[in-house]
Design an enzyme around this catalytic site. Sequence first.
Site, short mmCIF file in Angstrom:
data_model
loop_
_atom_site.label_atom_id
_atom_site.label_comp_id
_atom_site.label_asym_id
_atom_site.label_seq_id
_atom_site.Cartn_x
_atom_site.Cartn_y
_atom_site.Cartn_z
CB CYS A 107 -0.97 -0.06 1.18
SG CYS A 107 -2.30 1.14 1.14
CG HIS A 108 -0.16 4.95 1.45
ND1 HIS A 108 -1.37 4.33 1.30
CD2 HIS A 108 -0.29 6.19 0.91
CE1 HIS A 108 -2.22 5.17 0.70
NE2 HIS A 108 -1.59 6.29 0.45
#
Length: 176
Positions: A107-108
Amino acid sequence: MPAIADAKILLIATDGFEDSELLETRRLLDEKGAKTTLASPEKKQIKGDNGRTADPDCSVDDVREGDYDLLVLPGGVQNPDKLRMNARVVEIVRAFADAGKPLAAICHGPWLLVEADVVRGRTVTSWPSIRTDLKNAGADVVDREAVTDANIVTSRKPEDIPAFVEAIAALYEKAD
């Protein structure tokens, strides 16, 4: 060929982690027999984006990189954004990369790979909103549920967790 069941895996997270990317990933790795350790900037309970909590086993200052075989970096927007401002966390990420040890970010989470300057020339994936950051850091960005390039595994989102964990296991099991 090592088995993932023999792996000592370090996860690093802080407040604002994406609940499933930390907790479900850790559960799946534990189910495979890996020994997981959660580190955070402080050894106090951390809270995820959706309200779930986790109790770190140690602080990042207590981490000795040589004690672990693999590093996992969950996402959430706040979690990696806070962690990339922590010099010790960035140092740990860079140490794993320099040692050629497996690194995994979802994800991030790849923001930490950018901060540690370890994505240049690598093929990676991530949450759509940080793909420009990865490109600007010299990565080739693709849109796939899990990508392995050398010692780095990246993934996009919570729905990709099963593929992410399988890619982590496959990378570790083919490592020397």
